[in-house]
Structure formats: structure tokens, C-alpha cells
Design a protein around this motif. Structure first.
Motif, PDB file in Angstrom:
ATOM      1  N   ALA A  52     -32.955 -20.767  47.942  1.00  0.00           N
ATOM      2  CA  ALA A  52     -33.641 -21.601  46.819  1.00  0.00           C
ATOM      3  C   ALA A  52     -32.763 -21.593  45.393  1.00  0.00           C
ATOM      4  O   ALA A  52     -32.700 -22.330  44.552  1.00  0.00           O
ATOM      5  CB  ALA A  52     -34.969 -21.036  46.500  1.00  0.00           C
ATOM      6  N   GLU A  53     -32.400 -20.216  45.303  1.00  0.00           N
ATOM      7  CA  GLU A  53     -31.515 -20.190  44.087  1.00  0.00           C
ATOM      8  C   GLU A  53     -30.175 -20.951  44.077  1.00  0.00           C
ATOM      9  O   GLU A  53     -29.794 -21.584  43.094  1.00  0.00           O
ATOM     10  CB  GLU A  53     -30.976 -18.717  43.989  1.00  0.00           C
ATOM     11  N   CYS A  54     -29.693 -21.037  45.165  1.00  0.00           N
ATOM     12  CA  CYS A  54     -28.623 -22.179  45.392  1.00  0.00           C
ATOM     13  C   CYS A  54     -28.807 -23.456  44.943  1.00  0.00           C
ATOM     14  O   CYS A  54     -27.987 -24.215  44.268  1.00  0.00           O
ATOM     15  CB  CYS A  54     -27.768 -22.032  46.684  1.00  0.00           C
ATOM     16  N   ALA A  55     -30.075 -24.055  45.436  1.00  0.00           N
ATOM     17  CA  ALA A  55     -30.425 -25.427  45.219  1.00  0.00           C
ATOM     18  C   ALA A  55     -30.721 -25.588  44.038  1.00  0.00           C
ATOM     19  O   ALA A  55     -30.221 -26.614  43.418  1.00  0.00           O
ATOM     20  CB  ALA A  55     -31.727 -25.675  46.093  1.00  0.00           C
ATOM     21  N   LEU A  56     -31.458 -24.793  43.187  1.00  0.00           N
ATOM     22  CA  LEU A  56     -31.484 -24.884  41.732  1.00  0.00           C
ATOM     23  C   LEU A  56     -30.329 -24.971  41.014  1.00  0.00           C
ATOM     24  O   LEU A  56     -30.083 -25.791  40.050  1.00  0.00           O
ATOM     25  CB  LEU A  56     -32.593 -24.005  41.367  1.00  0.00           C
ATOM     26  N   LYS A  57     -29.490 -24.035  41.184  1.00  0.00           N
ATOM     27  CA  LYS A  57     -28.226 -23.812  40.444  1.00  0.00           C
ATOM     28  C   LYS A  57     -27.473 -25.451  40.699  1.00  0.00           C
ATOM     29  O   LYS A  57     -26.556 -25.522  39.881  1.00  0.00           O
ATOM     30  CB  LYS A  57     -27.480 -22.608  41.054  1.00  0.00           C
ATOM     31  N   ALA A  58     -27.197 -25.640  41.968  1.00  0.00           N
ATOM     32  CA  ALA A  58     -26.478 -26.921  42.122  1.00  0.00           C
ATOM     33  C   ALA A  58     -27.155 -28.180  41.276  1.00  0.00           C
ATOM     34  O   ALA A  58     -26.452 -28.947  40.607  1.00  0.00           O
ATOM     35  CB  ALA A  58     -26.646 -27.192  43.645  1.00  0.00           C
ATOM     36  N   VAL A  59     -28.545 -28.200  41.125  1.00  0.00           N
ATOM     37  CA  VAL A  59     -29.210 -29.404  40.350  1.00  0.00           C
ATOM     38  C   VAL A  59     -28.923 -28.996  38.955  1.00  0.00           C
ATOM     39  O   VAL A  59     -28.444 -30.009  38.193  1.00  0.00           O
ATOM     40  CB  VAL A  59     -30.479 -29.545  40.728  1.00  0.00           C
ATOM     41  N   MET A  60     -28.835 -27.804  38.327  1.00  0.00           N
ATOM     42  CA  MET A  60     -28.688 -27.628  37.034  1.00  0.00           C
ATOM     43  C   MET A  60     -27.255 -27.920  36.799  1.00  0.00           C
ATOM     44  O   MET A  60     -27.147 -28.690  35.609  1.00  0.00           O
ATOM     45  CB  MET A  60     -28.778 -26.127  36.613  1.00  0.00           C
TER      46      MET A  60
ATOM     47  N   PRO B  57     -35.072 -35.200  28.949  1.00  0.00           N
ATOM     48  CA  PRO B  57     -35.501 -36.436  29.594  1.00  0.00           C
ATOM     49  C   PRO B  57     -34.702 -36.829  31.006  1.00  0.00           C
ATOM     50  O   PRO B  57     -35.307 -37.609  31.842  1.00  0.00           O
ATOM     51  CB  PRO B  57     -34.754 -37.350  28.407  1.00  0.00           C
ATOM     52  N   HIS B  58     -33.592 -35.997  31.284  1.00  0.00           N
ATOM     53  CA  HIS B  58     -33.046 -36.473  32.660  1.00  0.00           C
ATOM     54  C   HIS B  58     -33.457 -35.320  33.740  1.00  0.00           C
ATOM     55  O   HIS B  58     -33.250 -35.580  34.922  1.00  0.00           O
ATOM     56  CB  HIS B  58     -31.482 -36.329  32.444  1.00  0.00           C
ATOM     57  N   GLY B  59     -34.281 -34.347  33.300  1.00  0.00           N
ATOM     58  CA  GLY B  59     -34.452 -33.477  34.374  1.00  0.00           C
ATOM     59  C   GLY B  59     -35.767 -33.176  34.637  1.00  0.00           C
ATOM     60  O   GLY B  59     -36.421 -32.324  35.409  1.00  0.00           O
ATOM     61  N   ALA B  60     -36.771 -33.957  33.650  1.00  0.00           N
ATOM     62  CA  ALA B  60     -38.422 -33.437  33.943  1.00  0.00           C
ATOM     63  C   ALA B  60     -38.860 -33.772  35.158  1.00  0.00           C
ATOM     64  O   ALA B  60     -39.555 -33.022  35.769  1.00  0.00           O
ATOM     65  CB  ALA B  60     -39.067 -34.417  33.073  1.00  0.00           C
ATOM     66  N   ARG B  61     -38.415 -34.672  36.054  1.00  0.00           N
ATOM     67  CA  ARG B  61     -38.654 -35.235  37.364  1.00  0.00           C
ATOM     68  C   ARG B  61     -38.538 -33.986  38.394  1.00  0.00           C
ATOM     69  O   ARG B  61     -39.015 -33.559  39.109  1.00  0.00           O
ATOM     70  CB  ARG B  61     -38.253 -36.306  37.838  1.00  0.00           C
ATOM     71  N   TYR B  62     -37.408 -33.200  38.073  1.00  0.00           N
ATOM     72  CA  TYR B  62     -37.079 -32.140  39.002  1.00  0.00           C
ATOM     73  C   TYR B  62     -37.815 -30.728  38.727  1.00  0.00           C
ATOM     74  O   TYR B  62     -38.374 -30.422  39.551  1.00  0.00           O
ATOM     75  CB  TYR B  62     -35.457 -31.762  38.711  1.00  0.00           C
ATOM     76  N   ALA B  63     -37.908 -30.559  37.287  1.00  0.00           N
ATOM     77  CA  ALA B  63     -38.955 -29.543  37.149  1.00  0.00           C
ATOM     78  C   ALA B  63     -40.242 -29.743  37.575  1.00  0.00           C
ATOM     79  O   ALA B  63     -41.203 -28.867  38.148  1.00  0.00           O
ATOM     80  CB  ALA B  63     -39.216 -29.394  35.618  1.00  0.00           C
ATOM     81  N   ALA B  64     -40.870 -30.706  37.468  1.00  0.00           N
ATOM     82  CA  ALA B  64     -42.121 -31.423  38.117  1.00  0.00           C
ATOM     83  C   ALA B  64     -42.455 -31.076  39.466  1.00  0.00           C
ATOM     84  O   ALA B  64     -43.452 -30.762  40.104  1.00  0.00           O
ATOM     85  CB  ALA B  64     -42.573 -32.807  37.560  1.00  0.00           C
ATOM     86  N   LYS B  65     -41.067 -31.386  40.257  1.00  0.00           N
ATOM     87  CA  LYS B  65     -41.336 -31.334  41.467  1.00  0.00           C
ATOM     88  C   LYS B  65     -41.522 -29.852  41.981  1.00  0.00           C
ATOM     89  O   LYS B  65     -41.971 -29.578  42.976  1.00  0.00           O
ATOM     90  CB  LYS B  65     -39.960 -31.897  42.226  1.00  0.00           C
ATOM     91  N   LEU B  66     -41.057 -28.904  41.316  1.00  0.00           N
ATOM     92  CA  LEU B  66     -41.458 -27.515  41.627  1.00  0.00           C
ATOM     93  C   LEU B  66     -42.656 -27.059  41.380  1.00  0.00           C
ATOM     94  O   LEU B  66     -43.121 -26.159  41.919  1.00  0.00           O
ATOM     95  CB  LEU B  66     -40.299 -26.522  40.620  1.00  0.00           C
ATOM     96  N   GLY B  67     -43.609 -27.680  40.611  1.00  0.00           N
ATOM     97  CA  GLY B  67     -44.902 -27.239  40.165  1.00  0.00           C
ATOM     98  C   GLY B  67     -44.668 -26.040  39.361  1.00  0.00           C
ATOM     99  O   GLY B  67     -43.768 -25.509  38.916  1.00  0.00           O
ATOM    100  N   SER B  68     -45.984 -25.583  38.730  1.00  0.00           N
ATOM    101  CA  SER B  68     -45.871 -24.819  37.715  1.00  0.00           C
ATOM    102  C   SER B  68     -45.964 -23.062  38.332  1.00  0.00           C
ATOM    103  O   SER B  68     -46.009 -22.462  37.589  1.00  0.00           O
ATOM    104  CB  SER B  68     -47.377 -25.009  36.756  1.00  0.00           C
ATOM    105  N   ILE B  69     -46.360 -22.994  39.534  1.00  0.00           N
ATOM    106  CA  ILE B  69     -46.309 -21.465  40.068  1.00  0.00           C
ATOM    107  C   ILE B  69     -44.852 -21.297  40.626  1.00  0.00           C
ATOM    108  O   ILE B  69     -44.690 -21.957  41.428  1.00  0.00           O
ATOM    109  CB  ILE B  69     -47.671 -21.514  40.992  1.00  0.00           C
ATOM    110  N   ASN B  70     -44.652 -20.054  40.354  1.00  0.00           N
ATOM    111  CA  ASN B  70     -43.240 -19.538  40.701  1.00  0.00           C
ATOM    112  C   ASN B  70     -43.676 -18.926  42.055  1.00  0.00           C
ATOM    113  O   ASN B  70     -44.333 -17.594  42.127  1.00  0.00           O
ATOM    114  CB  ASN B  70     -42.803 -18.535  39.744  1.00  0.00           C
TER     115      ASN B  70
ATOM    116  N   VAL C 233     -36.094 -30.628  45.669  1.00  0.00           N
ATOM    117  CA  VAL C 233     -35.509 -30.987  44.312  1.00  0.00           C
ATOM    118  C   VAL C 233     -33.961 -31.221  44.330  1.00  0.00           C
ATOM    119  O   VAL C 233     -33.560 -32.250  43.923  1.00  0.00           O
ATOM    120  CB  VAL C 233     -35.695 -29.714  43.369  1.00  0.00           C
ATOM    121  N   PHE C 234     -33.193 -30.570  45.209  1.00  0.00           N
ATOM    122  CA  PHE C 234     -31.974 -30.901  45.575  1.00  0.00           C
ATOM    123  C   PHE C 234     -31.894 -32.151  46.210  1.00  0.00           C
ATOM    124  O   PHE C 234     -30.865 -33.169  45.843  1.00  0.00           O
ATOM    125  CB  PHE C 234     -31.387 -29.469  46.492  1.00  0.00           C
ATOM    126  N   GLN C 235     -32.560 -32.382  47.143  1.00  0.00           N
ATOM    127  CA  GLN C 235     -32.495 -33.590  48.131  1.00  0.00           C
ATOM    128  C   GLN C 235     -32.878 -34.847  47.069  1.00  0.00           C
ATOM    129  O   GLN C 235     -32.262 -35.901  47.215  1.00  0.00           O
ATOM    130  CB  GLN C 235     -33.251 -33.884  49.100  1.00  0.00           C
TER     131      GLN C 235
END
Length: 139
Positions: free
Chosen positions: A36-44, A80-93, A128-130
Motif C-alpha cells: 500500500a505504501e508503494c502504491a501511494l508513493k508512486a501516485v504522489m 485540484p489534480h489529486g482530490a479524486r485519488y484522496a477521495a478513493k481512499l476514504g476517510s478511515i485509515n 488509487v494506483f490503477q
């Protein structure tokens, strides 16, 4: 040697999935977190996060493990370019109870329920990565 979060994601997810199926919960859990860490870092990085010469994220807030990175990603991606990726994760960690130090814990610490929650979180990160691939920001 250059860091490649995309290839690391594939390797760690595949191994986590195999270990989970074999009921090797401790290592499966650890690798679901790392994948999961690798996926999010790649997107960042695809969204423009600065990197250093070896390809790692250069911002200290981005050089975190998934238990912290999940929330940091959501903050980073609110633009503006990343909000859809953040939303895909949901609010709960789902990784709030995961920590890299757990790789040293005994097997009795890991339950099927915990591992499945982390698997689901890792799957969200992969989605999110996909999505980033579908959007053309990751190639």
C-alpha cells in the motif's frame, strides 16, 4: 540503484497475497502494508511530489510508512489534480494499527481479521494506483 515504487508494489502485493493464502499471516500483513505504501508513493510522485536523486520522495512527511503515509497522502492529494485519488481512499485509515516494527512480533500478534482489514486497505491503495494509470498520470 534507483527506487521503483511501481515494481516494488507488484512484488510486495504478489508475495503478500501468496502468504495470506498460505495462512502465513505475519508476513502477509507486513507486505500488505508495504505494498500500500508503494502504491501511494508512486501516485504522489506522479502528482508531482519532489524526489531525490535515487527516486525516493524528498519531503520528510512523505518518507513515512503506511500507518502515517495514508493520512499524509490524503493531505498531499487535496489539490485540484489529486482530490479524486484522496477521495478513493476514504476517510478511515485501515493501517492506523499497522507499524513497520511489527515485522519483529510473534505470529500470535496477527489475526485473520486484522490481515484482511490490511489487505482491503492495500487493495484500496492499488485502486488509487490503477486510477492514476487510467488517468494517464502513471505510465
Amino acid at each position: 540503484m534507483a527506487i521503483n515504487f511501481r515494481k516494488a508494489l507488484d512484488r510486495h502485493w504478489t508475495d503478500a497475497d501468496s502468504l495470506d493464502r498460505a495462512k502465513r499471516l505475519a508476513n502477509a500483513d507486513h507486505l500488505f502494508g508495504i505494498s500500500a505504501e508503494c502504491a501511494l508513493k508512486a501516485v504522489m510522485i506522479a502528482l508531482g511530489a519532489p524526489t531525490n536523486s535515487d527516486g525516493d520522495l524528498s519531503n520528510a512527511d512523505h518518507q513515512k510508512h503506511i500507518n502515517t503515509l495514508w493520512s499524509n497522502f490524503r493531505i498531499f492529494a487535496q489539490g485540484p489534480h489529486g482530490a479524486r485519488y484522496a477521495a478513493k481512499l476514504g476517510s478511515i485509515n485501515p493501517f492506523k494499527d499497522w507499524h513497520v516494527i511489527q515485522r519483529y512480533f510473534g505470529d500470535e500478534h496477527f489475526t485473520a481479521a486484522t490481515v484482511q482489514a490490511h489487505r482491503a486497505g492495500a487493495f484500496k491503495a492499488k485502486e488509487v494506483f490503477q486510477l492514476a494509470i487510467q488517468d494517464g498520470i502513471l505510465k
